[in-house]
Design a protein around this motif. Structure first.
Motif, mmCIF file in Angstrom:
data_model
loop_
_atom_site.group_PDB
_atom_site.id
_atom_site.type_symbol
_atom_site.label_atom_id
_atom_site.label_comp_id
_atom_site.label_asym_id
_atom_site.label_seq_id
_atom_site.Cartn_x
_atom_site.Cartn_y
_atom_site.Cartn_z
ATOM 1 N N LYS A 41 44.621 44.935 35.644
ATOM 2 C CA LYS A 41 43.709 43.899 36.117
ATOM 3 C C LYS A 41 43.064 43.121 34.981
ATOM 4 C CE LYS A 41 42.795 46.046 40.541
ATOM 5 N NZ LYS A 41 43.284 45.053 41.456
ATOM 6 N N CYS A 92 45.938 39.632 42.308
ATOM 7 C CA CYS A 92 44.948 39.661 41.220
ATOM 8 C C CYS A 92 45.270 40.760 40.204
ATOM 9 C CB CYS A 92 43.529 39.795 41.750
ATOM 10 S SG CYS A 92 42.995 38.343 42.648
ATOM 11 N N VAL A 93 46.533 40.776 39.769
ATOM 12 C CA VAL A 93 46.983 41.714 38.748
ATOM 13 C C VAL A 93 47.898 40.983 37.778
ATOM 14 C CG1 VAL A 93 46.829 43.765 40.217
ATOM 15 C CG2 VAL A 93 48.990 42.515 40.058
ATOM 16 N N ASP A 130 41.724 38.160 38.099
ATOM 17 C CA ASP A 130 41.183 37.478 39.273
ATOM 18 C C ASP A 130 40.722 36.053 38.972
ATOM 19 O OD1 ASP A 130 38.917 38.117 37.849
ATOM 20 O OD2 ASP A 130 37.900 39.159 39.482
#
Length: 181
Positions: free
Chosen positions: A51, A151-152, A112
């Motif tokens: 992340k 969101c990675v 993100d």
């Protein structure tokens, strides 16, 4: 040593050497980050979702008034979490003379958020009567694939398995298939 799943194993003379390598990161080999963890027999070998990544960033066209460690740190926070400036940028800030055409910083970026390409900053005019808008440009020395859906880091939105399959035009559906040039 490397196993079939893409995990590398390193053997150290002692635990101190291992801890030094882990703490001295991030390690980047051929523009690719190397994520290090200590291993025990209970460790489950699985690739975790990434992340955040640390990336070296060049920020171009920085106004002279902002070319200080604090100013550069403030600018870097608009991109992500600043980790450190490179030694050349730091020496120019400390010696307060000259400057490169860019400042280079290691910044932790979160998956993100979109990658920033420009940063606009308002600088107080010398007479104190208003502001001047300055635009700086961001160059990433390495940019990982980023999926805005998950969101990675690690795969792109286009190749995300959570995206619906795009419909493809088949041979029978092509109205131009019989047209000759």
């Amino acid at each position: 040593m490397m196993n079939a799943n893409g995990f590398f194993f390193f053997k150290f003379k002692d635990e101190t050497g291992m801890l030094n390598v882990i703490m001295d990161g991030p390690w980047i080999i051929r523009s690719q980050p190397l994520f290090l963890n200590s291993w025990t027999p209970k460790t489950k070998l699985e690739k975790k979702e990434v992340k955040t990544v640390q990336v070296w960033v060049k920020i171009h066209d920085i106004p002279l008034a902002a070319y200080t460690e604090d100013g550069l740190r403030l600018i870097a926070t608009t991109i992500g979490k600043p980790k450190m400036l490179d030694s050349f940028t730091t020496s120019m800030c400390m010696d307060a003379w000259g400057r490169s055409s860019y400042a280079r910083a290691l910044i932790e970026i979160s998956a993100d958020k979109d990658f920033r390409e420009e940063i606009t900053m308002a600088i107080l005019e010398p007479e104190g009567e208003g502001f001047i808008k300055e635009t700086m440009y961001v160059e990433y020395e390495w940019s990982p694939h980023r999926c805005a859906t998950c969101c990675v880091f690690g795969h792109s939105s286009e190749s995300c398995l959570k995206q619906p399959m795009k419909t493809r035009k088949t041979f029978q559906e092509d109205p131009n298939r019989n047209i000759q040039k």
